[in-house]
Design a protein around this motif. Structure first.
Motif, PDB file in Angstrom:
ATOM      1  N   GLU A 166      -6.885  18.031   3.528  1.00 53.93           N
ATOM      2  CA  GLU A 166      -7.406  18.271   4.598  1.00 53.93           C
ATOM      3  C   GLU A 166      -6.520  17.657   5.860  1.00 53.93           C
ATOM      4  O   GLU A 166      -6.227  16.567   5.649  1.00 53.93           O
ATOM      5  N   ARG A 168      -7.015  17.573   8.841  1.00 53.05           N
ATOM      6  CA  ARG A 168      -7.417  16.758   9.816  1.00 53.05           C
ATOM      7  C   ARG A 168      -7.403  15.381   9.606  1.00 53.05           C
ATOM      8  O   ARG A 168      -7.313  14.284  10.374  1.00 53.05           O
ATOM      9  N   ASN A 169      -6.738  14.926   8.229  1.00 52.05           N
ATOM     10  CA  ASN A 169      -6.582  13.507   7.803  1.00 52.05           C
ATOM     11  C   ASN A 169      -5.464  13.119   8.628  1.00 52.05           C
ATOM     12  O   ASN A 169      -5.140  11.899   8.604  1.00 52.05           O
ATOM     13  N   LEU A 171      -4.762  13.506  11.797  1.00 47.47           N
ATOM     14  CA  LEU A 171      -5.069  13.328  13.138  1.00 47.47           C
ATOM     15  C   LEU A 171      -5.876  11.997  13.445  1.00 47.47           C
ATOM     16  O   LEU A 171      -6.288  11.363  12.249  1.00 47.47           O
ATOM     17  N   PRO A 172      -5.685  11.281  14.730  1.00 46.95           N
ATOM     18  CA  PRO A 172      -4.775  11.415  15.485  1.00 46.95           C
ATOM     19  C   PRO A 172      -3.515  11.110  15.563  1.00 46.95           C
ATOM     20  O   PRO A 172      -3.104  10.301  14.537  1.00 46.95           O
ATOM     21  N   GLU A 175      -1.181   6.607  16.882  1.00 49.39           N
ATOM     22  CA  GLU A 175      -1.948   5.518  16.823  1.00 49.39           C
ATOM     23  C   GLU A 175      -1.052   4.378  16.182  1.00 49.39           C
ATOM     24  O   GLU A 175      -0.124   4.384  15.203  1.00 49.39           O
ATOM     25  N   GLY A 238      -6.013  10.408   3.105  1.00 49.02           N
ATOM     26  CA  GLY A 238      -6.125   9.426   4.279  1.00 49.02           C
ATOM     27  C   GLY A 238      -5.032   8.397   4.178  1.00 49.02           C
ATOM     28  O   GLY A 238      -4.742   7.955   3.157  1.00 49.02           O
TER      29      GLY A 238
ATOM     30  N   MET B 183     -12.697   7.435  -0.279  1.00 49.63           N
ATOM     31  CA  MET B 183     -12.285   7.770   1.059  1.00 49.63           C
ATOM     32  C   MET B 183     -13.166   7.691   1.960  1.00 49.63           C
ATOM     33  O   MET B 183     -12.564   7.041   2.909  1.00 49.63           O
ATOM     34  N   HIS B 357     -12.926   9.574  16.399  1.00 50.20           N
ATOM     35  CA  HIS B 357     -11.618   8.958  16.090  1.00 50.20           C
ATOM     36  C   HIS B 357     -10.202   9.912  16.480  1.00 50.20           C
ATOM     37  O   HIS B 357      -9.562   9.642  17.396  1.00 50.20           O
ATOM     38  N   ARG B 358     -10.472  11.059  15.961  1.00 49.86           N
ATOM     39  CA  ARG B 358      -9.471  12.202  16.240  1.00 49.86           C
ATOM     40  C   ARG B 358      -9.503  12.497  17.637  1.00 49.86           C
ATOM     41  O   ARG B 358      -8.313  12.762  18.145  1.00 49.86           O
ATOM     42  N   PRO B 361      -9.244   8.767  20.416  1.00 51.44           N
ATOM     43  CA  PRO B 361      -8.505   7.434  19.876  1.00 51.44           C
ATOM     44  C   PRO B 361      -8.662   6.089  20.555  1.00 51.44           C
ATOM     45  O   PRO B 361      -8.877   5.093  20.293  1.00 51.44           O
TER      46      PRO B 361
END
Lengths: 367, 407, 513
Positions: A166, A168-169, A171-172, A175, A238, B183, B357-358, B361
């Motif tokens: 995935e 999107r893991n 993102l961001p 950090e 993740g 997770m 969060h994405r 941030p």
């Protein structure tokens, strides 16, 4: 009909001197340090290491035909060459011992917990010593076969685990602190710095091989191997779970399930990885033997290869009492050692080269 | 040199043969577990195992005598999970083998205590697979393991097939694998879900002679959805709420939805038509408006008409439009139910935390201190878009044929 | 140590007889040809090595009917000798001999020796003959489509089989005599300008350095000239089919023919060459490629299957699908031996059966071996000695072994199999991988007459890859294999010969496809 090593072969060899332990340990380590930024750190490490590859390539170009130490001897005298040879022998031996330890650690933790590690090590070293006795060209040829198989298998693996990824893991994107980012990058660089192997390999290459390109391609291939593993690990688990896992790369593969008849494929990948590990060990034992033998101009190669192999085996078996101690060693001493031998050394040689060429120019100018 | 090498090799080989093989386990020394359950009573973990009896299975499939149960269940008790597993050596002639373990049933009691140590065991030991399906049950989980299934002789495998088929083609309850669960509970939202398994009816079917009947008095069945905060059980969601959660987390693949097709011809006012969702996609976009969190959720789905008693002309675009409208309303209701349930329990099982969060941030750093409150006070802006793409192979409803012709 | 031929005919004939131990197959005859009264001529030959028709018709008959010498008589010895050589003996190949030793060699080579009383030289006329097998279909390397002829034991026939296929003046045959006692004829054959001259020299050098008393089969030569002895892999190819050998010669390889055996050696060879059958080039390229991949697969199966079965079923059971695991476990209930022992028992049983099948008289051999396998397999399973799955594994392994076209490569995999089984049974897949790695290193270090054994794969040679795992269509193979053939003439055929239907209407000449 004495085949010399081609540029592609050398690049692949550099790649496999880095990747086997790289994909095993880097994801856990770098994600642990840099967290969400891990893959950016790896990318940064890659960019820096390209610079290193160029440096090594330039140094290497100075002595196309003579072996490295012979060249040093010509320029700096017998004593320096012998000392440098001894130092490099020690470095390659330590790395080989560490690698051997990592190898058996993994095998006994992941697939064979009850088999005595010493026995595993004996088997491994037997094969490795045999490979080194056959010579660098044989190692290179074996490596190419494994290279092709692993490229195929890697794409297959990516295709299979695609379902669990995935994106999107990831993102961001930014950090965490620049410090942790740099730490991650340096860690990657430490791994990729093994490109300095080219110093030893250089003379074995075909004449007029593009040395700099060889180094860059090798580093890029190794780096992208590690980068892909880090990205896939983060995208699958993740960053938190990735930190927790010691060997994330194989856990990812173990998630693959095709229908109900093909699962737990990690053994297939581990099998291939075992082969790459052999190549890596063979390269380092070759490095140690080559440095030792050419530093002291020894005649009986085989005996010394065997002895060095034995020494590596004993070092890796008895130097560290447990896994924790071993990990501390690789972190506290191993990484600085990598930096000293792989980055500082070529830098010093490079600087000396520049200075001496300037010097000789001035002498010519004045004379 | 060569000779010495050969001699060395030979001696090593001999050593290997003499000392034997450390990690070797013959197939008939394995106790293959198909399902495991974990319960916690007082200080003790109770671990139960459903072992497969291979010879019984092969006589079953060979049409042999039968009469032997294909599985056997036993439990052990100790203060840690692995100690309990080790204790099984006191009573099991075979070494327990977990690599083919299909389902892991935890009891509500154990879940209330916390599942961290269980997950740690799974990640630490290479032999156990992280892809095991997790299920939760009220009461003692041993009941689940002992229940026999009529079509699939190994009930552990059977339960896994049920949950994976269900999540693929009905989407009420998600198929939760251990690593996904792990997770989720360490993710930004620190919340996870787990489907419930239960034995419906009584008494239990746990003897082979009961299997001769065509209808068993009790069956294994999936129930509600359990909600976890961190590694601890928090509460139950109903199936309808669970369906909404599936929509919001974009886990709907195929599903069936009943709706009222509307129109004048319908007198009952209840559900009289059904569609099957062939695909559905959910997009979640968080917005922060004046410091207030607003979630924009857009569901885009399509489906096929499967059942109707509407007498309207199904080839009229207007009728289709109307039907789509009422389906959208139905989906909307399902999702809102889930949203309300989440707000009620202040638990973010929807993965909104990750989305925030994405996207934000910086603000996330502030919000994460008190995320459950933030989540509960957020607004949901929901748009549902449904397209009825096909109406099946009949153009009119059967009901419309019954009505007298000619106007 | 040469001795001149005795001047007196009687003495010479007696000498020959005594040297050959008064062997009953030595025929010596003395007579006075027509047209002369004074000169007596002796004819010596060894029965069974010569063709009686030729000796009687071409030599004895013509001598007896020799034309009148007219004025020139009486001739001296030399004159008569020349007269016989040029006018009388009507045989193609003739040699003048001057020593007694040469005379013996010629006799043993199947020549007929003519001696003239009072002369110190003799005339040898080639009268080849004797019992020999006619050209038949090869028994060990059969094909469905392709020539059905095979080499025979006779060197001359074999050379002619090659010569008939390559009508080029560049085709070379270089003869050696190896074996002090057997004096076996060995012929090296290659095409000049196609074969790599360095390799030709190397082979000739190695052949010349052989010093042994006997060569009975090409296997003798192989063991003397191969690059490395301690290897399970053959580094020379042996073939019974002229078309395969010719194919090799045309690619720049060098054939070594040995008198007395239908098996011709081909060198240098690379690993992939052992998986090519001449039929690959007669069939369509798609099926040929498919079959080739099957062959490689079979090689690995025949080498690894039992060990993989042992490793997976005793170390890595998690890899098996659950249902398979359960049925395997059910089969193993009540089997007394560990999988490794079980596999060893079955493999050894099979090897015994196989060897018995070769030794037994042909009429009952195949029947017995099939019955033996069936009965032993079936009975062993029913008696609970071995599991049914193991019988399947072992029999599939055995069958795969027969797929490999080259018998010498097939035997290599048979030996390796046992080592792998021990490794797999003690260390699981790690052991197998270590074993494979060892083999790979070994193979990468092997050379066949200087050519790396794994050539097109490692070191990589992309051009050579056209004929390794797949066989590309004939028109695409424009060059000969690199390194093996002469680097100067690598062009095999003109490029761009891909056939296409004629452009019927469009004279514009656009590229097809």
């Amino acid at each position: 009909m004495n085949e010399k090593i081609t540029s592609l072969q050398a690049s692949a060899l550099i790649m496999f001197a880095i990747v086997p332990t790289g994909i095993l340990l880097v994801p856990g380590a770098v994600v642990g340090v840099a967290g969400q930024n891990a893959w950016l750190s790896v990318l940064a490490g890659m960019v820096i290491s390209v610079g290193l590859a160029i440096l090594v390539g330039i140094v290497c170009r100075q002595y196309q035909d003579a072996p490295f130490l012979q060249w040093i001897e010509q320029r700096c005298g017998r004593l320096v060459a012998a000392l440098l040879g001894l130092y490099l022998t020690r470095y390659y031996m330590t790395t080989a011992a560490v690698t051997l330890r990592e190898f058996t650690n993994f095998i006994s933790e992941e697939i064979m917990p009850n088999t005595p590690e010493l026995l595993l090590k004996i088997i491994i070293m037997l094969v490795v010593v045999y490979a080194v006795i056959q010579g660098i060209e044989t190692i290179v040829r074996v490596n190419i076969v494994i290279f092709f198989i692993s490229v195929v298998l890697m794409f297959m693996g990516l295709f299979l685990i695609g379902e669990n990824i995935e994106i999107r893991n990831l993102l961001p994107i930014w950090e965490g602190t620049p410090m942790s980012f740099m730490h991650g990058a340096l860690l990657t660089l430490a791994w990729l710095s093994e490109v300095s192997l080219l110093l030893i390999l250089g003379p074995y290459l075909r004449k007029n091989s593009p040395l700099i390109r060889t180094g860059i391609v090798g580093v890029m291939m190794a780096g992208s191997g590690i980068l892909i593993t880090v990205i896939v690990a983060m995208a699958t688990f993740g960053n938190k779970i990735t930190q927790m896992l010691t060997f994330p790369s194989f856990v990812i593969v173990s998630l693959v399930e095709i229908g109900s008849f093909l699962e737990r494929l990690e053994i297939v990948f581990i099998s291939l990885w075992i082969m790459t590990m052999y190549v890596k060990l063979a390269v380092f034992l070759f490095g140690a033997a080559h440095c030792f033998i050419s530093a002291f101009k020894l005649e009986t190669e085989r005996l010394f290869i065997l002895l060095l192999g034995l020494l590596i085996l004993l070092t890796s078996q008895y130097s560290w009492a447990n896994t924790a101690e071993f990990h501390r060693f690789t972190l506290m001493l191993g990484t600085p050692d990598l930096f000293a031998s792989n980055i500082v050394l070529p830098l010093v040689i490079g600087v000396v080269l520049v200075v001496s060429s300037l010097w000789s120019k001035r002498v010519e100018g004045s004379g | 040199m060569r000779k010495q090498g050969a001699r060395l090799l030979a001696s090593v080989m001999l050593c290997m043969l003499l000392t034997g093989c450390w990690d070797r386990t013959e197939l008939n020394e394995l106790g293959i577990t198909a399902a495991t359950s974990v319960d916690k009573i007082g200080d003790n973990w109770i671990v139960s195992y459903q072992l497969i009896i291979p010879s019984a299975i092969s006589t079953l499939s060979g049409g042999g005598a039968g009469g032997i149960s294909p599985i056997t269940v036993h439990s052990t008790k100790a203060r840690t999970i692995r100690e309990a597993v080790a204790k099984s050596k006191l009573e099991s002639p075979r070494q327990l083998y977990f690599a083919h373990n299909r389902i892991l049933v935890v009891s509500e009691r154990a879940a209330r205590y916390g599942l961290s140590s269980l997950i740690d065991v799974y990640f630490r030991l290479p032999n156990s697979r992280e892809t095991v399906s997790m299920l939760i049950t009220e009461g003692s989980p041993v009941r689940i393991l002992r229940q026999l299934m009529s079509i699939q002789p190994i009930s552990g495998q059977g339960v896994q097939q049920i949950i994976s088929n269900e999540s693929r083609s009905y989407s009420l309850l998600p198929h939760v694998k251990l690593y996904k669960f792990a997770m989720n509970i360490v993710g930004d939202a620190r919340a996870g879900v787990m489907p419930e398994i239960l034995v419906s009816g009584s008494p239990n079917v746990d003897a082979v002679n009961q299997m001769g009947e065509t209808n068993q008095p009790s069956r294994l069945k999936l129930g509600r959805l359990a909600v976890f905060k961190s590694d601890r059980f928090y509460g139950w969601f109903s199936q309808r709420e669970s369906f909404g959660v599936s929509f919001l987390t974009d886990e709907v693949n195929q599903a069936s939805i009943s709706f009222n097709c509307g129109g004048g011809s319908d007198q009952q006012g209840g559900m009289n038509s059904a569609v099957t969702l062939t695909r559905s996609q959910t997009k979640v976009k968080p917005h922060i408006v004046d410091g207030h969190l607003q979630m924009e959720v857009h569901v885009k789905s399509a489906g096929m008409l499967e059942e109707t008693v509407c007498t309207d002309n199904l080839q009229d675009p207007k009728v289709i439009k109307r039907m789509e409208g009422s389906i959208q309303k139905e989906i909307n209701g399902i999702i809102m139910a889930a949203w309300e349930a989440c707000k009620r329990d202040k638990v973010d099982v929807l993965g909104f935390a990750g989305a925030v969060h994405r996207k934000y941030p910086k603000q996330w750093k502030r919000m994460k201190q008190n995320w459950d409150q933030e989540f509960a006070s957020a607004d949901l802006k929901l748009t549902v878009d449904f397209k009825l793409e096909r109406i099946g192979v009949s153009n009119k409803s059967f009901k419309s044929l019954e009505e007298p012709e000619g106007e | 140590m040469t001795t001149a031929i005795p001047k007196q005919l009687k003495v010479a004939l007696n000498w020959i007889n005594s040297e050959l131990g008064n062997s009953p197959d030595t025929v010596t005859r003395m007579f006075t040809p027509s047209g002369t009264d004074s000169v007596s001529v002796g004819v010596v030959y060894i029965e069974g090595l010569v063709s009686m028709d030729t000796v009687n018709g071409r030599i004895i008959h013509t001598l007896m009917d020799a034309p009148d010498l007219g004025d020139q008589k009486p001739l001296n010895c030399d004159g008569y000798f020349r007269f016989l050589k040029e006018k009388v003996v009507s045989v193609g190949r003739i040699a003048e001999l001057s020593t007694s030793e040469e005379m013996l060699t010629a006799l043993l080579d199947g020549y007929t020796v003519l001696l003239i009383d009072g002369c110190t030289s003799a005339l040898a006329a080639q009268t080849p003959g004797g019992a020999k097998r006619s050209v038949e279909e090869p028994s060990s390397q059969t094909v469905i489509r392709g020539p059905k002829e095979g080499f025979t034991e006779d060197l001359g026939t074999n050379i002619s089989l090659i010569r008939r296929k390559i009508k080029s003046s560049k085709l070379r045959f270089v003869q050696f005599k190896i074996g002090q006692v057997t004096q076996t004829d060995v012929v090296v054959s290659y095409i000049e300008d196609i074969a790599n001259a360095k390799i030709v020299d190397e082979i000739q050098k190695r052949l010349e350095s052989i010093d042994t008393d006997s060569i009975l089969e090409s296997g003798y030569i192989e063991e003397f000239i191969q690059d490395r002895t301690f290897t399970p892999f053959p580094t020379l190819l042996n073939m019974e089919r002229p078309d395969s050998i010719v194919g090799g010669i045309l690619e720049g390889q060098i054939a070594i023919l040995v008198d007395g055996t239908p098996f011709v050696l081909l060198a240098p060879v690379t690993f992939n060459r052992f998986f090519q059958s001449s039929e690959d080039y007669y069939q369509r390229f798609d099926i040929a490629s498919f079959l080739r991949i099957i062959r490689y697969g079979s090689f690995f199966v025949s080498m690894l299957l039992p060990s993989l079965y042992i490793a997976i079923s005793t170390f890595h059971q998690e890899m098996l699908p659950t249902t398979l695991l359960i049925s395997l476990a059910a089969q193993r209930e009540g089997t007394p031996f560990p999988a490794l022992v079980e596999a060893f028992i079955m493999e050894l049983t099979f090897e015994v059966l196989r060897e018995a099948g070769v030794r037994m008289p042909r009429a009952i051999g195949s029947a017995i071996s099939i019955v033996g396998a069936l009965v032993i397999g079936q009975a062993a399973v029913q008696a609970g000695l071995v599991s049914a799955a193991m019988v399947i594994v072992v029999s599939f392994t055995a069958i795969s072994n027969f797929v490999i076209p080259s018998l010498s490569m097939a035997t290599a995999s048979r030996l390796i199999r046992f080592g792998m089984m021990i490794l797999g049974g003690t260390f699981g897949l790690f052991g197998i991988m270590s074993g494979l790695m060892f083999l790979l290193i070994h193979m990468a270090g092997l050379r066949s007459f200087g050519i790396p054994f794994l050539l097109p794969i490692s070191p990589v040679s992309v051009k050579n890859l056209k004929d390794v795992f797949i066989r590309v269509p004939k028109w695409a193979m424009t060059t000969r294999p690199r390194l093996i053939s002469d680097p100067q003439s690598s062009r095999r055929q003109a490029p761009g010969q891909k056939p296409a239907p004629p452009d019927a209407d469009h004279a514009t000449g656009g590229e097809s496809e």
